[in-house]
Design an enzyme around this catalytic site. Structure first.
Site, PDB file in Angstrom:
ATOM      1  N   CYS A   1      -9.968  -6.516   1.912  1.00  0.00           N
ATOM      2  CA  CYS A   1     -10.343  -5.155   2.276  1.00  0.00           C
ATOM      3  C   CYS A   1     -11.832  -4.922   2.088  1.00  0.00           C
ATOM      4  O   CYS A   1     -12.443  -4.145   2.805  1.00  0.00           O
ATOM      5  CB  CYS A   1      -9.574  -4.153   1.427  1.00  0.00           C
ATOM      6  SG  CYS A   1      -7.965  -4.755   0.966  1.00  0.00           S
TER       7      CYS A   1
ATOM      8  N   THR B   1      13.665   4.487  11.216  1.00  0.00           N
ATOM      9  CA  THR B   1      14.669   3.422  11.322  1.00  0.00           C
ATOM     10  C   THR B   1      14.197   2.193  10.551  1.00  0.00           C
ATOM     11  O   THR B   1      13.060   1.760  10.704  1.00  0.00           O
ATOM     12  CB  THR B   1      14.902   3.070  12.804  1.00  0.00           C
ATOM     13  OG1 THR B   1      15.303   4.266  13.470  1.00  0.00           O
ATOM     14  CG2 THR B   1      15.979   2.007  12.963  1.00  0.00           C
TER      15      THR B   1
ATOM     16  N   SER C   1       5.227  -6.490  -2.137  1.00  0.00           N
ATOM     17  CA  SER C   1       4.961  -6.658  -0.714  1.00  0.00           C
ATOM     18  C   SER C   1       5.369  -8.071  -0.289  1.00  0.00           C
ATOM     19  O   SER C   1       4.965  -9.056  -0.912  1.00  0.00           O
ATOM     20  CB  SER C   1       3.470  -6.437  -0.444  1.00  0.00           C
ATOM     21  OG  SER C   1       3.185  -6.695   0.911  1.00  0.00           O
TER      22      SER C   1
ATOM     23  N   SER D   1       0.830  -1.211   0.000  1.00  0.00           N
ATOM     24  CA  SER D   1       0.000   0.000   0.000  1.00  0.00           C
ATOM     25  C   SER D   1       0.860   1.255   0.000  1.00  0.00           C
ATOM     26  O   SER D   1       0.632   2.186  -0.785  1.00  0.00           O
ATOM     27  CB  SER D   1      -0.917   0.020   1.228  1.00  0.00           C
ATOM     28  OG  SER D   1      -1.747  -1.109   1.237  1.00  0.00           O
TER      29      SER D   1
ATOM     30  N   ASN E   1      -5.717  -9.038  -7.778  1.00  0.00           N
ATOM     31  CA  ASN E   1      -5.772  -9.772  -6.514  1.00  0.00           C
ATOM     32  C   ASN E   1      -7.061 -10.568  -6.338  1.00  0.00           C
ATOM     33  O   ASN E   1      -7.120 -11.496  -5.553  1.00  0.00           O
ATOM     34  CB  ASN E   1      -5.576  -8.819  -5.331  1.00  0.00           C
ATOM     35  CG  ASN E   1      -6.427  -7.585  -5.419  1.00  0.00           C
ATOM     36  OD1 ASN E   1      -6.332  -6.818  -6.384  1.00  0.00           O
ATOM     37  ND2 ASN E   1      -7.267  -7.372  -4.431  1.00  0.00           N
TER      38      ASN E   1
HETATM   39  C1  LIG Z   1      -2.116  -7.032  -0.875  1.00  0.00           C
HETATM   40  C2  LIG Z   1      -2.097  -6.063  -1.986  1.00  0.00           C
HETATM   41  C3  LIG Z   1      -1.727  -4.724  -1.784  1.00  0.00           C
HETATM   42  C4  LIG Z   1      -1.428  -4.174  -0.418  1.00  0.00           C
HETATM   43  O1  LIG Z   1      -0.219  -4.665   0.089  1.00  0.00           O
HETATM   44  P1  LIG Z   1       0.073  -4.525   1.671  1.00  0.00           P
HETATM   45  O2  LIG Z   1       1.482  -4.977   1.818  1.00  0.00           O
HETATM   46  O3  LIG Z   1      -0.888  -5.423   2.356  1.00  0.00           O
HETATM   47  O4  LIG Z   1      -0.093  -3.094   2.009  1.00  0.00           O
HETATM   48  C5  LIG Z   1      -1.697  -3.890  -2.874  1.00  0.00           C
HETATM   49  N1  LIG Z   1      -1.991  -4.326  -4.107  1.00  0.00           N
HETATM   50  C6  LIG Z   1      -2.342  -5.601  -4.346  1.00  0.00           C
HETATM   51  C7  LIG Z   1      -2.655  -6.032  -5.729  1.00  0.00           C
HETATM   52  C8  LIG Z   1      -2.407  -6.510  -3.289  1.00  0.00           C
HETATM   53  O5  LIG Z   1      -2.781  -7.761  -3.532  1.00  0.00           O
END
Ligand SMILES: *Cc1c(COP(=O)(O)O)cnc(C)c1O
Length: 395
Positions: A323, A236, A198, A70, A150
């Site tokens: 979400c 940090t 991520s 995010s 996703n």
């Molecule tokens: C999970 C996801 C995010 C968010 O990642 P986080 O590390 O949970 O903030 C953003 N974009 C997609 C396509 C995701 O699947």
């Protein structure tokens, strides 16, 4: 328990955990400290950055560590907007099926006076590169298109879109959170200017990610403070998590072909099994989809009830993205591929990991089939459909 919600998050691998442990109790210095404890941590940080860069095909200095996908999405889009603004360019192109980390950042920019074009996808959930070309204007400062969705797992023609953007001189960002570690990516070869990833989506720790930004792109800092990350992200550094991310990424990419092969077999078995349920439809493309993603709509079913009854049977699934679950709005992705409200409400996402077994898939097919039949048997809506008082939408 059968865990089939790997698009929401994954279990950490042993490799990732082992890579983190020494940085909690032995090498715990602050990388900004000048003493040897700090310098040892700083070397580890540099090493992790180099390893991540190598996997993506870029340079270490093009990687900025963030708190996750995010934050990387926010920083990429805000940075491109600020660069555009300075040149009088305030138009951004994206798609209707992006993650909320992208869509809500675009909403914020819209309130600031940016003009946002959200391109529609086809019924298979894939964007036509030509549509991107046609949408680019003189004042376009950014194109942001997710690598893989996703919810429905569709994989976009990223290289072609990147090429179009390069020809037109427009910055191109991709939210590759679902793709990294699962699909081969080379940012240079695929004309990508900025990319978000991520760690917790590829068996690394939660709360850590990275933004790749091609050298020369000036990033805007979202967090002010110290001079960490070349002054672009204060605070940090979370060294244990960063070390876990580097290890998880190398492991995932090292096994990428083998994992994809195994997952594709399981995925297609699951798709074939669920397709035999009457009045059901697969969401997304049959082949241009993530190796571990399955997403269906079942007519006459309420997604939340399906999830709860599957959970009773030991199957952890999702109705869409983590979400949106908990809210009653149907998924914007399913609406974008043309599912009507009632149908979009009856969705089920099953996202696999290479740890899942064939027996688990067999069990899941049986469980979903039985739960769908049970829910329909007690549903007044289903009775109307069967009596012909109402017409089936999914034939
Ligand atoms: C999970 C996801 C995010 C968010 O990642 P986080 O590390 O949970 O903030 C953003 N974009 C997609 C396509 C995701 O699947």
């Amino acid at each position: 328990m059968i865990y089939l919600d790997n698009a929401a998050t994954t279990k950490m691998s042993k490799t990732a955990i082992d890579a983190m442990l020494p940085f909690m109790d032995k090498i715990y210095g602050n990388p900004s400290s000048l003493h040897s404890a700090g310098q040892e941590a700083n070397e580890a940080l540099y090493n992790a950055r180099e390893r991540i860069a190598r996997v993506l095909g870029c340079e270490a200095r093009e990687i900025t560590f963030t708190s996750g996908g995010s934050e990387a999405d926010n920083q990429a889009i805000i940075s491109a907007a600020r660069i555009g603004e300075r040149q009088g360019k305030k138009h951004i192109i994206s798609t209707a099926i992006e993650h909320h980390a992208v869509l809500h950042t675009l909403d914020r920019l819209k309130k600031e006076g940016f003009e946002i074009t959200l391109l529609n996808v086809g019924e298979n959930g894939i964007i036509e590169p030509n549509k991107v070309k046609e949408a680019i204007r003189e004042d376009t400062c950014l194109v942001t298109v997710m690598y893989a969705n996703n919810e429905i797992g569709t994989i976009q023609p990223i290289k072609q879109i990147g090429e179009i953007c390069r020809q037109k001189g427009v910055l191109f960002h991709t939210d590759a959170v679902q793709a990294v570690g699962h699909i081969k990516i080379d940012v240079k070869e695929q004309n990508i200017d900025m990319l978000s990833l991520s760690a917790h989506k590829f068996h690394g720790p939660k709360g850590v990610g990275a933004l790749y930004a091609k050298k020369g792109i000036r990033l805007t800092n979202l967090i002010d403070g110290g001079a960490q990350e070349r002054g672009k992200r204060a605070g940090t550094e979370n060294i244990p998590a960063i070390m876990g991310m580097a290890a998880a990424l190398e492991e995932a990419v090292g096994n990428i072909d083998c994992n994809a092969k195994k997952l594709t077999v399981l995925r297609d078995k699951l798709i074939n099994g669920l397709s035999t349920i009457p009045h059901s439809v697969l969401n997304g493309d049959t082949t241009k989809r993530l190796p571990g993603n399955v997403n269906f709509c079942f007519e006459g079913i309420e997604g939340e009830s399906l999830l709860l009854l599957l959970d009773d049977r030991g199957v952890c699934a999702s109705s869409g993205s983590a979400c949106t679950s908990g809210s009653l709005d149907p998924s914007h992705v399913l609406l974008a591929i043309g599912r009507v409200h009632d149908i979009a409400h009856g969705s089920l996402r099953l996202s696999l990991s290479e740890e899942n077994t064939e027996q688990e898939i067999d069990y899941t097919i049986k469980a979903v089939t039985e739960v769908v039949a049970y829910l329909r048997s007690i549903s007044p809506v289903w009775r109307d459909l069967e009596n012909g008082k109402q017409e089936f939408i999914i034939k």
